[in-house]
Design a protein around this motif. Structure first.
Motif, PDB file in Angstrom:
ATOM      1  N   GLN A  52      -7.416  26.525   1.292  1.00 47.90           N
ATOM      2  CA  GLN A  52      -8.364  25.741   0.498  1.00 47.90           C
ATOM      3  C   GLN A  52      -7.744  25.309  -0.827  1.00 47.90           C
ATOM      4  O   GLN A  52      -8.196  24.357  -1.447  1.00 47.90           O
ATOM      5  CB  GLN A  52      -9.610  26.573   0.205  1.00 47.90           C
ATOM      6  N   HIS A  53      -6.706  26.019  -1.257  1.00 40.02           N
ATOM      7  CA  HIS A  53      -6.130  25.795  -2.579  1.00 40.02           C
ATOM      8  C   HIS A  53      -4.656  25.398  -2.540  1.00 40.02           C
ATOM      9  O   HIS A  53      -4.164  24.777  -3.483  1.00 40.02           O
ATOM     10  CB  HIS A  53      -6.271  27.057  -3.427  1.00 40.02           C
ATOM     11  N   VAL A  54      -3.955  25.800  -1.503  1.00 34.08           N
ATOM     12  CA  VAL A  54      -2.517  25.529  -1.400  1.00 34.08           C
ATOM     13  C   VAL A  54      -2.198  25.074   0.011  1.00 34.08           C
ATOM     14  O   VAL A  54      -3.042  25.135   0.907  1.00 34.08           O
ATOM     15  CB  VAL A  54      -1.674  26.784  -1.753  1.00 34.08           C
ATOM     16  N   GLN A  61      -6.191  30.886   2.249  1.00 31.31           N
ATOM     17  CA  GLN A  61      -5.463  30.364   1.082  1.00 31.31           C
ATOM     18  C   GLN A  61      -5.362  28.841   1.100  1.00 31.31           C
ATOM     19  O   GLN A  61      -5.139  28.217   0.056  1.00 31.31           O
ATOM     20  CB  GLN A  61      -4.065  30.969   1.019  1.00 31.31           C
ATOM     21  N   GLN A  76      -7.528  32.767  -6.864  1.00 30.72           N
ATOM     22  CA  GLN A  76      -6.685  31.968  -7.757  1.00 30.72           C
ATOM     23  C   GLN A  76      -6.121  32.779  -8.914  1.00 30.72           C
ATOM     24  O   GLN A  76      -5.152  32.373  -9.554  1.00 30.72           O
ATOM     25  CB  GLN A  76      -7.469  30.766  -8.275  1.00 30.72           C
ATOM     26  N   ALA A 108      -5.923  23.985  -9.028  1.00 25.91           N
ATOM     27  CA  ALA A 108      -5.231  25.277  -9.014  1.00 25.91           C
ATOM     28  C   ALA A 108      -3.811  25.142  -9.517  1.00 25.91           C
ATOM     29  O   ALA A 108      -3.321  25.958 -10.302  1.00 25.91           O
ATOM     30  CB  ALA A 108      -5.223  25.857  -7.582  1.00 25.91           C
ATOM     31  N   THR A 109      -3.136  24.088  -9.081  1.00 25.08           N
ATOM     32  CA  THR A 109      -1.748  23.908  -9.510  1.00 25.08           C
ATOM     33  C   THR A 109      -1.674  23.611 -10.993  1.00 25.08           C
ATOM     34  O   THR A 109      -0.830  24.150 -11.709  1.00 25.08           O
ATOM     35  CB  THR A 109      -1.098  22.760  -8.715  1.00 25.08           C
ATOM     36  N   MET A 127      -9.308  20.833  -5.245  1.00 17.98           N
ATOM     37  CA  MET A 127      -9.131  22.230  -5.600  1.00 17.98           C
ATOM     38  C   MET A 127      -7.646  22.573  -5.705  1.00 17.98           C
ATOM     39  O   MET A 127      -7.226  23.310  -6.584  1.00 17.98           O
ATOM     40  CB  MET A 127      -9.807  23.128  -4.549  1.00 17.98           C
ATOM     41  N   ARG A 128      -6.819  22.001  -4.784  1.00 20.75           N
ATOM     42  CA  ARG A 128      -5.382  22.273  -4.866  1.00 20.75           C
ATOM     43  C   ARG A 128      -4.814  21.729  -6.167  1.00 20.75           C
ATOM     44  O   ARG A 128      -3.990  22.353  -6.812  1.00 20.75           O
ATOM     45  CB  ARG A 128      -4.652  21.631  -3.679  1.00 20.75           C
ATOM     46  N   TRP A 184       0.892  34.117  -1.033  1.00 22.17           N
ATOM     47  CA  TRP A 184       0.157  33.284  -1.979  1.00 22.17           C
ATOM     48  C   TRP A 184       1.069  32.783  -3.099  1.00 22.17           C
ATOM     49  O   TRP A 184       1.050  31.608  -3.454  1.00 22.17           O
ATOM     50  CB  TRP A 184      -1.011  34.098  -2.531  1.00 22.17           C
ATOM     51  N   ARG A 220       2.185  28.876  -3.834  1.00 16.34           N
ATOM     52  CA  ARG A 220       1.867  28.225  -5.112  1.00 16.34           C
ATOM     53  C   ARG A 220       3.131  27.787  -5.852  1.00 16.34           C
ATOM     54  O   ARG A 220       3.180  26.698  -6.409  1.00 16.34           O
ATOM     55  CB  ARG A 220       1.053  29.178  -6.003  1.00 16.34           C
ATOM     56  N   SER A 238     -11.036  37.078  -7.380  1.00 11.22           N
ATOM     57  CA  SER A 238     -10.670  35.668  -7.416  1.00 11.22           C
ATOM     58  C   SER A 238      -9.279  35.460  -6.837  1.00 11.22           C
ATOM     59  O   SER A 238      -8.283  35.953  -7.377  1.00 11.22           O
ATOM     60  CB  SER A 238     -10.697  35.150  -8.856  1.00 11.22           C
TER      61      SER A 238
END
Length: 830
Positions: A194-196, A192, A447, A5-6, A1-2, A144, A148, A445
């Motif tokens: 979970q993604h970053v 946060q 993201q 997202a990136t 997921m990271r 956030w 990112r 969302s």
């Protein structure tokens, strides 16, 4: 997921950067600049409150000059600002200013970000701002973006103290400093992660103020770090100060045209958190590939490309890029994923490869389809082949091109038919899709938060072989067209509803019990459209007929339906709404791509007894507002006065003349005819002057625009009353301007929106009579909000109250008071 997202984050910003107007550099200069940037690994993030708060010189210096990833996080989209170019306010103003920021970033080379915070208007304290926003929500968004973007240095544009002025400015620095620490703490905003990942920037610095000579001296005295943004870049042909002027001038809605300065432009910084530094904000930070595991081999390959660079033969860098690409692709790091996108774009530029994806029309409806033409052409000597194409977005298509040739300046083209699902929603700016939550936009969302703009409906991803190396390029699907005056242009491709329904007014005042005609326009986005419009009215109101049907043969045509609406006998406000229908508002200005916003199909209605003696009103439009439409709702005849009308028309035929928002700032012809206007007043006319900006201000811009704004001396200051509920205390309750033709009561000061007024008179001749005393909580009263005087046989009124917000919003008390102001000359002549 990271990883996903990136990649999405990087590609989305690249779409914005590569599909717009002509770039600052092109050809070999662009290739060299891209190659230099590819060799630098690091970034800086500036944080402030609004569009136009950013220091564009600093962004250009780091982004264009030092080849870093530079970013600007604006906490808001500037919805509360005034509009110098048109009538849009509120959310529509935010859409304009969003696009102005993106246009600015395309020039200074930085990326753009936002939080969910809404600019609710001028605030005088950080405490008020943070309370209205909700501190934790905006802080979370700031964290956030830092996590990112992963900047090495966070740059605060403001100090976080009262010297910043605006409470939003103060809050941006307070939140920026807190977010600098919180972004590194895994216990803060763990959802946060979970993604970053947590991110520790090296330092947080304040870019000290240098707006005036005294400020610059103080900044130079206290600074620990200094850069010169006046340096000349021979590759670009400009200094970073010149680029800053171009960038800042994109904020046209705010009248921010700036000089393209040449010569030294020092910028000063002090550390406010993190590791202290001397001399350079990037002191002690490795910005080479060596900071990444395996980066040394990448650096060596890119150095080889640098040595191979030839201004006449830019493709000679491709063999070295081919060595670097698999090394970068193998790295599992967000910076490496961003650099992989940069590398592929560099390879395409070096080989003179152009790729496009264009829809035949600018919009499509649910259940229909869109023809999308894609093209690839290598315009240099390097062999180019198309391996595959993927259309991403609402629907997905794969096309195997099997190495189709696209070199030798001979384009490869292909047309796809993209299906639009039956249930596809209209393409709305993502932050406007859900009802706002107080002074924050609702963006479910995670993201999506921070993104500057709405993701394109479709994206085309090309897999190409260029000089033996395989690259991937992604482009948004847009609609390209040719304007006979401006040449080739583009606009976003959108999903639109089959029909758009709109009222002829945003709000409608019923000044008497008499019924009025309400017109509803139905616009067809689809051939052979038919249906029924059944408006719902508030309790106590009546509408006739209850419904009307329509039938429209061709897309692009419209029909207007008329209804008769009768208000209740007593005062009432409400909404006439059409369930399931949407209005479609297009914003079109030359400096930004056209923007479309879908609004509820509703009309705000107000029943309030408003009498007027001003049957014929001349209106001098300034920056643009919707006051004339509001005045017509009393039954007055309103004529917009052109330059020729001001100079030659018989002004005595008007019961009152009103000057619009910032008219003295924007209309030289108004200033040139000031003596004629004073003669009109002296002969028995009424002149009502709305707010204008004192352009001397803290930025040192001198102006004589307002020197003769009234018959007697008055000075336009910067005082304002920002709390819309702040008391307006009549200094003489029996003043004729508060007595007739409408008796003003405390109820008339209720229900105002955003603010009371702005740019009050700070000094005025004793021959003026102030109407009210007003002040924000904790401040001294000001009497400069509305002044009036007899002059000859007529009346002059200076009133910088925010009528331009209140009247179009249908605030009943504002209508009654403003009617008294424009009626004052005839009233006192009785």
């Amino acid at each position: 997921m990271r990883r996903f997202a990136t990649a999405l984050f990087v590609c989305f910003h690249l779409l914005i950067a590569t599909a717009q107007e002509r770039p600052l550099a092109s050809g070999a200069a662009d290739v060299r600049a891209r190659l230099d940037q590819l060799q630098v690994v690091g970034g800086v993030l500036m944080i402030a409150a609004h569009p136009d708060d950013e220091n564009t010189a600093v962004l250009a210096y780091f982004g264009r000059g030092r080849h870093l990833r530079a970013g600007y996080l604006s906490l808001t989209r500037g919805e509360g600002g005034q509009n110098l170019i048109g009538p849009e306010q509120g959310a529509l103003m935010g859409v304009i200013r969003t696009q102005e920021l993106l246009a600015a970033r395309r020039l200074d080379g930085a990326q753009q970000f936002f939080t969910r915070a809404i600019d609710f208007g001028f605030s005088k304290t950080a405490a008020e701002t943070l309370d209205k926003w909700g501190r934790n929500g905006v802080l979370a968004d700031t964290v956030w973006v830092i996590r990112r973007f992963q900047p090495d240095v966070v740059i605060l544009r403001f100090s976080g103290t009262p010297r910043d002025g605006h409470g939003h400015h103060q809050s941006s620095a307070i939140l920026g400093k807190e977010a600098f620490e919180a972004a590194a703490d895994p216990a803060r905003f763990p959802e946060q992660l979970q993604h970053v990942q947590p991110w520790r920037a090296k330092r947080c610095v304040w870019n000290s103020f240098s707006f005036t000579r005294d400020m610059e001296k103080e900044a130079a005295r206290t600074a620990r770090m200094t850069i010169d943004t006046g340096q000349y870049d021979p590759l670009l042909g400009y200094s970073y100060g010149e680029i800053a002027g171009m960038s800042r001038s994109m904020h046209r809605s705010q009248g921010m045209g700036a000089a393209e300065r040449k010569g030294s432009m020092p910028q000063y910084f002090v550390t406010v958190a993190g590791e202290p530094a001397e001399g350079d904000p990037l002191s002690g930070i490795d910005t080479t590939w060596n900071r990444l595991p395996g980066g040394a081999a990448v650096a060596a390959a890119l150095e080889e490309a640098s040595r191979a660079f030839d201004i006449r033969h830019t493709a000679r860098i491709l063999p070295a890029l081919a060595k670097a690409r698999p090394l970068v692709a193998a790295m599992d790091h967000p910076w490496a994923r961003a650099k992989l996108v940069e590398l592929d774009e560099l390879a395409a530029a070096a080989a003179a490869v152009a790729v496009e994806a264009s829809a035949a029309q600018w919009a499509a409806t649910p259940g229909s389809s869109a023809a999308i033409r894609v093209s690839v052409v290598g315009r240099g000597e390097t062999p180019v082949a198309v391996e595959s194409l993927i259309l991403l977005g609402l629907s997905e298509q794969h096309h195997a091109a099997n190495g189709a040739p696209a070199g030798d300046n001979k384009p490869w083209t292909h047309t796809l038919t993209a299906a639009i699902p039956d249930g596809a929603a209209p393409t709305q700016p993502y932050w406007l899709r859900e009802p706002r939550q107080g002074n924050l936009y609702a963006v479910p969302s995670l993201q999506q938060r921070g993104e500057p703009d709405t993701e394109p409906v479709f994206r085309a991803r090309f897999r190409l072989t260029v000089g033996g190396m395989t690259i991937e390029l992604t482009r948004p699907v847009v609609h390209r067209y040719v304007d006979q005056v401006r040449g080739e242009l583009w606009r976003p491709f959108l999903i639109v509803p089959p029909t758009a329904v709109s009222f002829s007014e945003k709000s409608l005042l019923f000044p008497s019990p008499a019924s009025r005609t309400v017109e509803i326009t139905v616009w067809a986005n689809l051939d052979k459209t038919a249906g029924e419009i059944r408006p719902a009215v508030p309790t106590g109101w009546r509408i006739e007929p209850a419904s009307r049907t329509y039938s429209i043969e061709h897309a692009g045509e419209q029909t207007t339906l008329a209804f008769r609406v009768t208000p209740p006998a007593s005062a009432s406000t409400g909404e006439i709404a059409i369930a399931g229908a949407q209005g479609m508002h297009t914003i079109a200005y030359d400096h930004i791509p056209p923007q479309t916003v879908f609004t509820p199909a509703s009309l705000h209605v107000t029943a309030a007894r408003v009498k007027t003696l001003a049957n014929r009103i001349g209106y001098v439009m300034g920056a643009g507002d919707e006051v004339p439409q509001a005045l017509r709702q009393w039954g007055s005849e309103v004529t917009l006065l052109s330059a020729d009308g001001l100079a030659r028309a018989s002004l005595s035929s008007y019961d009152a003349i009103v000057t619009g928002v910032r008219a003295y700032n924007t209309r030289p012809d108004l200033r040139a005819n000031q003596d004629r206007l004073m003669q009109y007043v002296s002969g028995g006319g009424t002149l009502v002057v709305q707010y204008n900006v004192a352009t001397g201000g803290p930025f040192g811009r001198a102006s004589n625009e307002l020197d003769r704004i009234g018959p007697y001396p008055l000075t336009v200051g910067r005082d304002r009353v920002t709390v819309e509920e702040a008391p307006l205390t009549p200094l003489d309750p029996e003043s004729p301007l508060l007595s007739a033709p409408n008796r003003i009561t405390p109820a008339d000061y209720e229900g105002w929106v955003q603010e009371r007024g702005l740019y009050f008179a700070s000094k005025f001749d004793p021959r003026y009579t102030p109407l009210w005393s007003a002040h924000d909580p904790g401040e001294q009263p000001s009497q400069g909000g509305t002044l009036w005087t007899r002059y000859g046989k007529g009346v002059y009124v200076f009133t910088p109250m925010s009528w331009f917000r209140q009247l179009p919003a249908g605030v009943p008390g504002a209508h009654r008071i403003f009617s008294n102001l424009v009626s004052s000359g005839r009233l006192l002549a009785r």
